[in-house]
Scaffold this active site. Structure first.
Site, PDB file in Angstrom:
ATOM      1  N   SER A 163       0.633  -1.330  -0.113  1.00  0.00           N
ATOM      2  CA  SER A 163      -0.013   0.005   0.143  1.00  0.00           C
ATOM      3  C   SER A 163       0.668   1.302  -0.104  1.00  0.00           C
ATOM      4  CB  SER A 163      -0.940   0.167   1.263  1.00  0.00           C
ATOM      5  OG  SER A 163      -1.921  -0.802   1.077  1.00  0.00           O
ATOM      6  N   SER A 180      -5.934   3.504   4.294  1.00  0.00           N
ATOM      7  CA  SER A 180      -5.461   2.807   3.197  1.00  0.00           C
ATOM      8  C   SER A 180      -6.718   1.975   2.451  1.00  0.00           C
ATOM      9  CB  SER A 180      -4.456   1.523   3.994  1.00  0.00           C
ATOM     10  OG  SER A 180      -3.524   1.337   2.663  1.00  0.00           O
ATOM     11  N   LYS A 222       0.281   3.630  -2.877  1.00  0.00           N
ATOM     12  CA  LYS A 222      -0.601   4.762  -2.824  1.00  0.00           C
ATOM     13  C   LYS A 222      -0.231   6.119  -2.537  1.00  0.00           C
ATOM     14  CE  LYS A 222      -4.448   2.009  -0.661  1.00  0.00           C
ATOM     15  NZ  LYS A 222      -3.964   0.774  -0.298  1.00  0.00           N
TER      16      LYS A 222
END
Length: 422
Positions: A130, A185, A133
């Protein structure tokens, strides 16, 4: 204050979606083990071209799709020749790094000057989970109106992995989607954002184009959210570059430092007479470093079965801002945020002059990298990054300078001739 752990449990119960195999998750359960952990040795550059082999089928290409080839390795390491090493790299005379760092690759750098202070396998290739991101946010924050209202879809809600709880028919501003993406997230938020950028494939292409402009040549996104996919890759060096770029966007810097916000609910399913309206609820930042480390500016967590623990964050002390990145870490002997805290303390204890390389745009990186690589300018302080300089651009500047000098000489000669006539 709602803790990230309680939040994750509440959202799992609300959405019915727990972390799936190979899915991007910010805070996986802690594994209890009595087996001593040893940080993997990377001295022989085992991940020079590709991440370690996957542990599941998440990176198997879709039927009819080719297997991505490894990204090309630059002839000279981006950031300086010293960063071509794969073991622990420290400035001359620096003390040994603290114990308890399980991350296979890591790096500490100066957010403002771009100096790389210390690293382990900085250009080794690993999966971002993640933390990718950060790259999605850097693209989306520059492209989308934060005040625009979008409607949640069933496709958003069905996305694998960590979900903030977007529901069909819910009304969300892009600002709220950005909060869900960066603070909690949310893979469902990543899907809703990517839909506005042209869909997953178009968004991934935009992310990869932006990474190349920043000279993050170890990075290839395969999904917008960080879910493992064919060819996914980044490095501790690249993650520092991506984070530094994102931090040049004021809204990104604000969001990673935000502790808690309210998130909207969504209406009952009209097709289900037993369903009721789903009320809104607060979401909290899942980065423990923000709450536990004095001077923390914020950051991004990540986890998948293939990537293991990943982390990027920044902190400030005595006017100095440092960034730390961790890739392929474990929760033992310390949680990722605790490992990051130790490395930040280590970096702050080093003198300002300590350096083993630099992020793109600094003088050291400009003189230490392959001259055929166009260096990106340092990030601007506004909402847009400066475009990369090109060889054609430099040639044009030289031509204009020479032309200007010739014009001045011609004018001076003309003035002398005119004075003689008088």
């Amino acid at each position: 204050m709602i803790t990230a752990a309680l939040l994750a449990a509440g959202l799992t119960a609300l959405t019915g979606l727990g972390p799936q195999p190979g899915s991007a998750s910010a805070q996986p359960p802690t594994t209890v083990t009595t087996t001593p952990f040893t940080t993997p040795n990377t001295d022989n550059c085992p991940q020079k071209t590709s991440p370690p082999p996957p542990v599941d089928t998440s990176e198997v290409p879709a039927p009819g799709q080719p297997t991505p080839t490894p990204l090309a390795v630059p002839d000279e390491p981006i950031g300086g020749t010293k960063l071509g090493g794969c073991g622990v790299l420290l400035p001359k005379g620096a003390p040994q790094v603290p114990e308890g760092i399980s991350a296979t690759a890591w790096m500490v750098s100066d957010l403002d000057t771009g100096a790389v202070l210390a690293a382990k396998d900085p250009h080794g290739r690993y999966r971002p989970a993640s933390t990718i991101k950060v790259l999605l946010a850097a693209v989306a924050l520059r492209a989308l109106d934060k005040n625009k209202v979008v409607t949640g879809t069933q496709e958003d809600a069905n996305v694998d992995g960590t979900a903030v709880g977007i529901g069909p028919g819910g009304k969300y501003t892009n600002l709220q989607l950005f909060q869900a993406l960066i603070m909690a997230s949310g893979n469902d938020a990543a899907h809703a954002i990517a839909a506005q950028l042209g869909g997953d494939a178009a968004t991934v292409a935009k992310m990869n184009d932006h990474a190349k402009r920043l000279q993050a040549f170890d990075t290839r996104a395969a999904t917008p959210s960080g879910l493992d996919g064919p060819g996914m890759s980044t490095s501790a060096y690249d993650l520092s570059v991506l984070f530094r770029d994102a931090m040049s966007i004021p809204l990104f810097a604000e969001l990673i430092h935000t502790e808690e916000v309210d998130f909207p609910g969504y209406p009952a399913d009209p097709r289900n007479p037993d369903d009721k309206d789903h009320p809104g609820y607060p979401i909290a930042n899942d980065n423990h470093l923000l709450f536990e480390y004095p001077g923390a500016l914020g950051g991004k967590t990540g986890f998948t079965d293939d990537a293991r623990q990943t982390f990027v964050a920044a902190a400030q002390r005595d006017g100095r801002r440092l960034v730390v990145t961790l890739l392929q870490a474990e929760v033992r002997p310390l949680r990722p945020w605790e490992q990051a805290a130790k490395l930040l303390d280590y970096g702050f204890a080093l003198p300002d002059s300590a350096s083993i390389g630099a992020l793109p745009g600094s003088e050291e990186s400009a003189t230490s990298t392959d001259p055929s690589v166009a260096l990106a300018n340092p990030p601007m302080s506004g909402d847009t990054a400066a475009p990369a300089r090109t060889r054609d651009h430099d040639n044009l500047r030289i031509t204009l300078m020479v032309g200007g000098i010739i014009l001045v000489l011609v004018l001076l000669d003309g003035a002398r001739r005119l004075n003689r006539r008088h």
